[in-house]
Design an enzyme around this catalytic site. Structure first.
Site, PDB file in Angstrom:
ATOM      1  N   GLU A 356      27.596  98.902 102.752  1.00 29.13           N
ATOM      2  CA  GLU A 356      29.051  98.668 103.130  1.00 29.13           C
ATOM      3  C   GLU A 356      28.831  97.720 104.168  1.00 29.13           C
ATOM      4  OE1 GLU A 356      27.734 101.916 103.068  1.00 29.13           O
ATOM      5  OE2 GLU A 356      28.123 102.983 105.024  1.00 29.13           O
ATOM      6  N   ASN A 357      27.564  97.475 104.858  1.00 32.29           N
ATOM      7  CA  ASN A 357      27.626  96.553 105.802  1.00 32.29           C
ATOM      8  C   ASN A 357      27.500  94.958 105.135  1.00 32.29           C
ATOM      9  OD1 ASN A 357      24.902  97.407 104.932  1.00 32.29           O
ATOM     10  ND2 ASN A 357      24.021  96.396 106.581  1.00 32.29           N
TER      11      ASN A 357
END
Ligand SMILES: *[C@@H]1O[C@H](CO)[C@@H](O)[C@H](O)[C@H]1NC(C)=O
Length: 531
Positions: A356-357
C-alpha cells in the site's frame, strides 16, 4: 524571454487572426494593459512568487515557518522523508506544530527528532508503530494524535490539493472513526481530554459511507529525487508515497532533492509533479537514508529450521494461507504470517503483490546480489525487490486502487474477530496503540476477499474468535475467512461462522472449547489443507 510568454503570444496571434478590425482595436487596447507586467520584466502567467526558488541552505528555506503552523511531511516509515528540512526545523526551534505525516519516523531519526524536542503539538497520522516515544507521549497525554486510516489520510490530502472540501468513503464505517469519541489527547490520569468528532453517514447504493474533510497545510516538506531547473520534480521508487499529494495541498511547498538537473533531462511526460505546485527547492547536502528493516534473502536462508512449538504452529497457518492464492490474483498481504505465505505461492501460478505504500509486483525480500535500496521498501518497511513489469505509485493512487475494489485478496492478522466478521486489530484503549495503518481501508473495500490469519487463542487461552469484539473495530462485517493453526472458518456476515477445516486429530468439539462464538459445522468438513 521568460517561459510562459511564448504560448500566450501564440494564442494572442491566433485569436487576432480571426477577428474583425474593430474587434482587433479593442483587443489590442486591452492587450496593452495585460502586457504591462511583461514589459516590467515580470512573467505574464507566473508572478515572481509562483516561480520555484532555489535555495542552498535548508534552514533558509524553512525559517519563515511560524510556531503553530500546520506542516505536511512526506514519507512512509523512513522512506522518502525530507531529512534535511526536518533537521533544519530543529535549528529554527519552531514550536506547537501540527504535523500531518503517515508516521513519525523512529525515536532518533526523521520526525521522531521533533517529537523528542517537543516541537510538535499534534500529529495527524495512520501509524504509531514501533516509535516508542510517539506512543509514550500520546498515552501520557503530552501529544495530541489524530489517528486517521492511511487511505483516508492520503485522500484527504489529495482532496485538499484538488479543491474538494470533503468526500465520502466506506473506510471506518462502524468504527471509532465514524462514531467519534476516539482519544486525540489523554489527561494525565488516563481519561480523555480531547475526543475525535463523529462523522456524518450517508447511504449510496445500499452501502454506508462516512464524510471525511480535506486537509491542507501552511507548508509541505517534501523529499523528491530530482528537480529540473524549471522546478519540475520526479520521485524515486517507493519514495513517492505521501510526497506526491502533499506537494499540492500546502500554501508553500518546499522540496528537497538529491540532484538538480537541466531542463529536458527528464521528458515532459515523465514529470511526476509539474512546477506549478513547487515553491522552493533545495538540494540536500547529504542523505543518511537510514533503513528501518534491512532484509535480504541471505538473512532468511541463515535462519535455522523452525524448532520451537510456536514456529511449527505458525508454519501451519502460513501453509494453509498460501492455498488462498489463485492464478492472476492481485493481493495485499499484511506484515508477518500473510507476507510469509507469499514464500509458498505455487510455481505454476502468478500472484501480483500490492504494497500500500505504492508498489504493484513486489517480491520480498531484496535479493542479496542486488543493491539494497532505501527507496524501495514494502509496507512492512522492509527492503524489497520488484519483478519485471512492476510499477510504483503514490499513496493516494495506491488507496484508490484498494478502495476502488481492484485488489482481489487482502490477508491480515487480528486481535479479535466476531462471528459476523467484525475485525479488531489496531488498539487496546489506554494500553497499546499501533494505529490502523492501511487496514481499515483494505477491509472496507467492496469486492476484496478478506482473510484473517491468526493464532486461535490469545495468551492465557483467551478467546480471539467471539460473538462480539470488545476491542475497537478495524472494520464491521468485513472478514470472509479465518485461518488459525487449528481450524478454518468461513464467515457469513448475517448467518455467522461455519467450520470448514480442522487440524488432524482435533474434533469440532475441541474447537468449541477454544472458540468464543457459536459456529456451524460444514457437512463437507475436511482436514486442514497445507501446501
Ligand atoms: C480479480 O478481480 C477482478 C475484478 O477487479 C476480476 O476481474 C478478476 O477475475 C479477479 N481475479 C482473480 C484471480 O480472482
Amino acid at each position: 524571454m521568460l517561459p510562459g510568454r511564448v504560448p500566450i503570444q501564440a494564442v494572442q496571434d491566433r485569436l487576432l487572426a480571426t477577428l474583425t478590425l474593430a474587434e482587433k482595436v479593442v483587443c489590442l487596447t486591452v492587450g496593452l494593459f495585460l502586457c504591462v507586467p511583461q514589459m516590467c520584466g515580470c512573467s505574464f502567467s507566473t508572478s515572481s512568487q509562483r516561480k520555484s526558488q532555489f535555495y542552498t541552505d535548508p534552514t533558509e528555506a524553512v525559517k519563515d515557518i511560524p510556531s503553530g503552523a500546520t506542516i505536511l511531511v512526506g514519507g512512509f516509515g523512513l522512506c522518502g522523508i525530507p531529512e534535511n528540512l526536518i533537521n533544519s526545523l530543529l535549528k529554527t526551534g519552531v514550536k506547537s506544530l501540527t504535523a500531518v505525516s503517515n508516521n513519525a519516523g523512529v525515536d532518533n531519526f526523521g520526525l521522531g527528532l521533533l517529537l523528542q524536542t517537543k516541537q510538535i503539538k499534534r500529529m495527524i497520522s495512520s501509524y504509531v508503530g514501533e516509535n516508542v516515544e510517539f506512543e509514550r507521549q500520546y498515552l501520557s497525554g503530552e501529544l495530541e494524535v489524530e489517528l486517521t486510516p492511511q487511505g483516508t489520510l492520503a485522500e484527504r490530502i489529495r482532496a485538499g490539493g484538488a479543491g474538494v472540501p470533503a468526500f465520502f468513503t466506506a473506510t471506518g464505517y462502524g468504527t471509532l472513526i465514524q462514531e467519534g469519541g476516539s482519544p486525540i489527547k489523554y489527561n494525565k490520569d488516563g481519561t480523555i481530554a480531547i475526543a475525535s468528532e463523529q462523522r456524518e453517514v450517508r447511504e449510496f447504493n445500499g452501502r454506508h459511507y462516512i464524510m471525511e474533510k480535506a486537509i491542507t497545510g501552511d507548508f509541505a516538506l517534501v523529499k523528491a529525487w530530482k528537480a529540473d531547473k524549471a522546478g519540475n520534480i520526479v520521485f524515486r521508487k517507493t519514495a513517492r508515497n505521501f510526497n506526491q499529494p502533499m506537494c499540492k495541498a500546502a500554501k508553500v511547498t518546499i522540496v528537497e532533492v538529491e540532484e538538480v538537473v537541466d531542463v529536458g533531462t527528464f521528458s515532459e511526460e515523465d514529470i511526476h509533479i509539474p512546477s506549478i505546485y513547487i515553491h522552493r527547492i533545495i538540494k540536500g547536502d547529504c542523505y543518511e537514508k537510514r533503513i528501518e528493516r534491512r532484509t535480504v534473502q541471505k538473512d532468511l536462508a541463515e535462519k535455522p529450521k523452525p524448532k520451537k512449538d510456536s514456529d511449527i504452529l505458525r508454519e501451519r497457518i502460513i501453509r494453509r494461507a498460501a492455498l488462498e492464492f489463485e492464478d492472476g490474483m492481485y493481493a495485499n498481504l499484511g506484515i508477518g504470517i500473510p507476507m510469509l505465505a507469499s514464500n509458498f505461492i505455487q510455481p505454476d501460478i502468478t500472484v501480483h503483490l500490492q504494497s500500500e505504500n505504492g508498489i504493484l509486483g513486489l517480491v520480498k525480500p531484496s535479493f542479496e546480489s542486488i543493491y539494497v535500496d532505501i527507496s524501495c521498501v514494502c509496507a512492512g518497511k522492509e527492503t524489497v525487490t520488484v519483478l519485471p513489469g512492476a510499477s510504483y505509485f503514490s499513496s493516494d493512487e495506491s488507496f484508490a486502487m484498494i478502495r476502488g475494489g481492484h485488489i482481489n485478496l487482502t490477508m491480515l492478522g487480528a486481535m479479535q474477530v466476531s462471528k459476523t466478521g467484525d475485525l479488531a486489530n489496531w488498539m487496546i484503549p489506554g494500553k497499546m496503540v499501533k494505529g490502523m495503518g492501511g487496514a481499515m481501508d483494505l477491509v472496507a473495500s467492496a469486492g476484496t476477499k478478506v482473510v484473517v490469519t491468526m493464532e486461535h487463542s490469545a495468551k492465557g487461552g483467551k478467546f480471539k474468535i467471539l460473538d462480539t469484539c470488545n476491542l475497537p473495530l478495524t472494520g464491521k462485517q468485513c472478514v470472509d475467512r479465518i485461518i488459525t493453526e487449528k481450524a478454518v472458518f468461513d464467515v457469513d456476515k448475517t448467518k455467522g461462522l461455519t467450520l470448514i477445516e480442522v487440524w488432524e486429530g482435533l474434533t469440532p468439539e475441541d474447537i468449541k472449547t477454544c472458540t468464543g462464538a457459536h459456529f456451524e459445522v460444514s457437512p463437507t468438513l475436511r482436514p486442514m489443507q497445507q501446501v
